[in-house]
Structure formats: C-alpha cells, structure tokens
Design an enzyme around this catalytic site. Structure first.
Site, PDB file in Angstrom:
ATOM      1  CE  LYS A   1      -1.783   1.681   3.947  1.00 48.56           C
ATOM      2  NZ  LYS A   1      -1.516   3.117   4.146  1.00 48.56           N
ATOM      3  CG  ASN A   2       2.521   2.755   3.518  1.00 47.68           C
ATOM      4  OD1 ASN A   2       1.326   2.997   3.351  1.00 47.68           O
ATOM      5  ND2 ASN A   2       3.073   2.681   4.714  1.00 47.68           N
TER       6      ASN A   2
ATOM      7  CB  CYS B   1      -4.641  11.078  11.611  1.00 48.37           C
ATOM      8  SG  CYS B   1      -2.946  10.561  11.803  1.00 48.37           S
TER       9      CYS B   1
ATOM     10  N   PRO C   1       2.347  16.844  10.996  1.00 44.02           N
ATOM     11  CG  PRO C   1       4.293  17.927  11.716  1.00 44.02           C
ATOM     12  CD  PRO C   1       3.399  16.755  12.019  1.00 44.02           C
ATOM     13  CB  VAL C   2       2.180  18.646   5.449  1.00 39.30           C
ATOM     14  CG1 VAL C   2       1.361  17.383   5.554  1.00 39.30           C
ATOM     15  CG2 VAL C   2       1.296  19.881   5.554  1.00 39.30           C
ATOM     16  CG  ASP C   3       6.947  20.937   9.251  1.00 39.09           C
ATOM     17  OD1 ASP C   3       6.347  19.855   9.376  1.00 39.09           O
ATOM     18  OD2 ASP C   3       8.056  21.145   9.775  1.00 39.09           O
TER      19      ASP C   3
ATOM     20  CG  ASP D   1       3.491   1.681   9.332  1.00 36.66           C
ATOM     21  OD1 ASP D   1       3.137   2.527  10.166  1.00 36.66           O
ATOM     22  OD2 ASP D   1       3.506   1.908   8.101  1.00 36.66           O
TER      23      ASP D   1
END
Ligand code: UD1
Length: 427
Positions: free
Chosen positions: A22-23, A117, A123-125, A308
C-alpha cells in the site's frame, strides 16, 4: 459497520500470498500525474486507500481504467484540474502526495490541508518548505494549501530535511523529477517504498539516483514518458502474518514477498525465539513448541524497526514470557492499542512514548475497538492468540491496509468471520 469475530487459541499453519505494498502504491499512483503518456501499474493491493487514490486521480481529470483487480491504467495526458478536494483528503492523508506532482506538471495546486489523525498531529511543514525552496509560493487559505510556481517551472535545489519523513521525501522527489536542473535531498528517508518509487519514476523516464541512501539526487527532465510498473510486495502485511504465526505459536510461510525489506523485524522475531528461514521471495516463521520471550524494541526510520509493526509485536510480547519495553519514537500517539489489549487480559502500562509489556500466559477474548490501521492489526493478532471469542469493532481501519484479511487468515486455519452490525456506542 463491519466487525471481525475471532475465535482464537489455535496455532496458524500454512502459506499466504502477500499483496502489493500500500505505502508504495500510493506515491506511485500520485506519480502517474507526472506522466504525459498513459501508465499501467500492476500488483496494486485491492484496498480502500487505493480506491480513494483512484477517486482523487479521477477528480484531477485523469482517465482511470481498471484492467483487473490489481492493475490500473492511468492516463494523465489531458488532466488539467489541480484541486484535491477536502472530501478526499479527509479520507486519506496520503492525498498530500499529489501536491508535488501537480506543482511540477502544472505549476499550480490546491490541496486540502490534511488535519491531525488518530496517531498524532502529523504536520506537513517539510513538504511545504522543500517545495518553497524549489520556487513555489504557498499560502494556506480556506483550509487549502494553495501553491503556485511564479517562474512556471520548479527549479532544482539543495534540500536538507531536519526530520526523516517518508511522505516529504516522496513528494519532493516527485516534484524534482520535472524541475529545471538538479535537486539534492539530504537526510532523505531510506524506506524500501522510496526505492520502489524511484525505480518506478526511472522506468517512466526520470533520472533519480541514490534511493535507499540518505542522499537523493534528481536530475530534472522535460517530461515523463509513461510505461508499466509492478509495485513491490507489502513488507508490513508480511510482518503482520509472521507476527500472527508467532503469537499463536504456529508456522506460516509468506510468499510473493521480499525478505530484504524486513530485516529489523525478522531479527526481533528470532530474538523472541522463533525459527525464521527465507528464500528469494518467501519467509517462513516456525514457533511451534518454542518458548517465546518478550523482546525490547524501539521504532525508528528504516532500516531500524518500523513504527507500522509496533502494535503487532506488542501483541506478541503480550503473550510471551518475561517483560519488555517498547519505545515509539515516530508518532506521539501510537500506543493506543495497549488499553484494548489490557481488556483482553494483557498487562501493559504506557507512559509517554514508552510501553512496558509484561507477558501473560493466556489472553482472553473480549469486545475491542480498532483505533487506526496498524493498531487494529495488533488487536487481530491478540485475538488469534486469545482463548474464546473477540469482537473487533471499526474494522474499516484494517480494510485500509490489509487485503481480504479474514480470507487470508482463514486459509491459515483461523476462525475469523466478518459481520455487519450497528455501531454500539457513539465515539
Ligand atoms: C509514512 C507511512 C506510514 C508510516 C510512516 C513512518 C505512507 C502512506 N504512510 O507516513 O504508514 O507509519 O511513514 O514510517 O507511506 N513530520 C514532520 N513534518 C512533516 C512530515 C512529517 O514533522 O512535514 C514528522 C511526523 O510527524 C512523524 C515523522 O516526521 O513524526 C515521520 O513521518 P513521515 O515519515 O512523514 O510519515 P508519513 O509519510 O506520513
């Protein structure tokens, strides 16, 4: 809402074929946006997150054609739209991965800002800072990341990431593929999924080198040609089935997989007392009659132990001899399954980012609730090892990452069924 009902206490035994990762599949689907010619992607896992990605590509104007349950043909040749809407990003944070490709191809993108989540703030910085260094101008407006490239084309840049991030490395790698000149990404993530994305991009005409090391070098090209690519096997699904074999003291052979991507996990399973053997595309774990000991471990970026796989090995530890410390260093809120495991008789105390697991002789079935994808895998493993019946609620989490999980487990002798039931309680 679906539930899984597991009658546990029986060793798993047999062979299971592993699906595509998936990833790796999610960034590769986003990369389809870079190509002017159609691409065909094989070995895609048949999962909810893949369907969501296809819906997103559709919304961006791609022509998506399902060739069979694991192959899609994507034609982004005439895709002109640049808005990734809230309704899709909210379903799947990995939708942020279209930001780099959209900017590289069209010089413009509007992507709904992913929120936090269950496992942390996420974050997406790093994604945004890297794109700015490549010449993008970015503002947050109305809940959207609105980005544009005044020069028309991104330019190669030297980017040092202060945190190792899988998603940011992927986003910036994809953006750099069509940029003017050379981009160097230092302190890049080294995960096998990054290597798979680089192989895929190169197969479609990109010039990426250094994937798998912490220094990526990308020489921008004018256009990607398209082509065909087969997604790598899912190392986390592989590890999950091996952990289930270990927790139930069984013997399972995973096939269609790649043992070289799972070394840290296999080492821990051997340290716990299991016998592990590998071929070029299979791994077998035998723990029949073995005394299984709890093992300490710490999650960290690849090649160290993957976050994971943390909940799955926690479930193994919960049924093992002795006690062990688990340190979660990647996400701040990823030990939540501990409380649910305790409902099954486990003895786990959590303090901050650390869990102390004292193994018990026997877990007992109970109703439990999945909180996120990998936490739910840990609950399934515990349920397979426990005596009696476990009802796992909120199975949609597990369906995001595991293809036909109950069918595959049934093939290994597990008693597990899916049923629909109304939600028992508000969240
Ligand atoms: C990916 C995987 C996820 C896995 C995780 C870590 C996919 C679709 N998901 O998630 O299954 O658990 O890698 O192996 O591939 N961070 C920042 N700023 C950023 C980006 C990340 O501070 O801009 C931090 C995160 O909060 C986290 C750490 O970096 O603490 C690692 O996160 P990252 O590697 O980015 O995870 P994802 O790519 O979201």
């Amino acid at each position: 809402m679906a539930q899984l009902i597991v009658s546990g206490g029986r060793p798993l035994e047999g062979e299971v074929a592993i699906s595509g990762a998936k990833n790796a599949a999610l960034p590769i689907l986003a990369a389809a946006l870079l190509a002017e010619q159609p691409v065909t992607i094989d070995n895609l896992p048949d999962l909810k997150d893949i369907t969501t990605s296809i819906e997103l590509l559709d919304a961006l104007g791609c022509r998506c054609q399902r060739l069979d349950s694991h192959s899609w043909r994507i034609d982004a040749g005439s895709a002109e739209r640049v808005v990734a809407p809230y309704e899709l990003v909210v379903k799947m944070r990995a939708s942020i991965l279209v930001l780099g490709p959209l900017l590289a191809r069209h010089g413009r993108a509007e992507v709904s800002f992913p929120g936090g989540c269950a496992i942390g703030s996420r974050p997406v910085d790093l994604h945004l800072r890297g794109l700015e260094m490549m010449g993008a101008v970015i503002e947050i407006d109305g809940g959207y990341i609105k980005a544009q490239v005044p020069a028309g084309r991104l330019r190669g840049s030297h980017i040092l990431m202060d945190v190792v991030s899988v998603g940011a490395t992927e986003n910036l790698m994809m953006a750099a593929v069509l940029a003017q000149g050379q981009t160097v990404i230092e302190n890049a993530a080294r995960e096998p999924e990054i290597v798979d994305l680089a192989h895929c991009l190169n197969a479609w005409g990109a010039r990426v080198s250094g994937a798998g090391s912490n220094r990526l070098v990308i020489d921008g090209v004018a256009a990607l040609s398209g082509g065909r690519y087969t997604v790598m096997p899912d190392r986390i699904e592989t590890g999950t089935f091996l952990a289930a074999a270990l927790a139930t003291r069984g013997r399972v052979r995973t096939t269609h997989t790649d043992p070289t991507t799972l070394e840290a996990v296999l080492l821990k399973m051997q340290e716990a007392g299991a016998e592990v053997s590998c071929g070029s595309d299979w791994i077998e774990l035998d723990s029949r009659g073995c005394a299984i000991r709890a093992v300490d471990f710490r999650t960290a970026p690849y090649p160290a132990f993957p976050t994971d796989m943390q909940s799955q090995l926690m479930a193994v530890n919960a049924t093992a001899e002795g006690s062990a410390m688990i340190h979660e260093t990647i996400f701040e809120n990823r030990l939540m399954q501990a409380q649910e495991l305790n409902r099954m008789g486990a003895k786990i105390t959590v303090e901050g980012h650390t869990a102390l697991v004292k193994g018990v002789a026997q877990l007992r079935g109970a109703p439990v609730r999945a909180s996120d994808l990998r936490a739910s895998a840990g609950l399934v493993i515990a349920a397979l090892a426990a005596s009696g019946e476990t009802i796992i609620d909120r199975v949609y989490h597990i369906d995001r990452g595991y293809e036909r999980i109950e069918e595959k487990l049934q093939g290994l002798g597990a008693t597990i069924v899916r049923r629909d039931s109304p939600e028992t309680e508000a969240s």
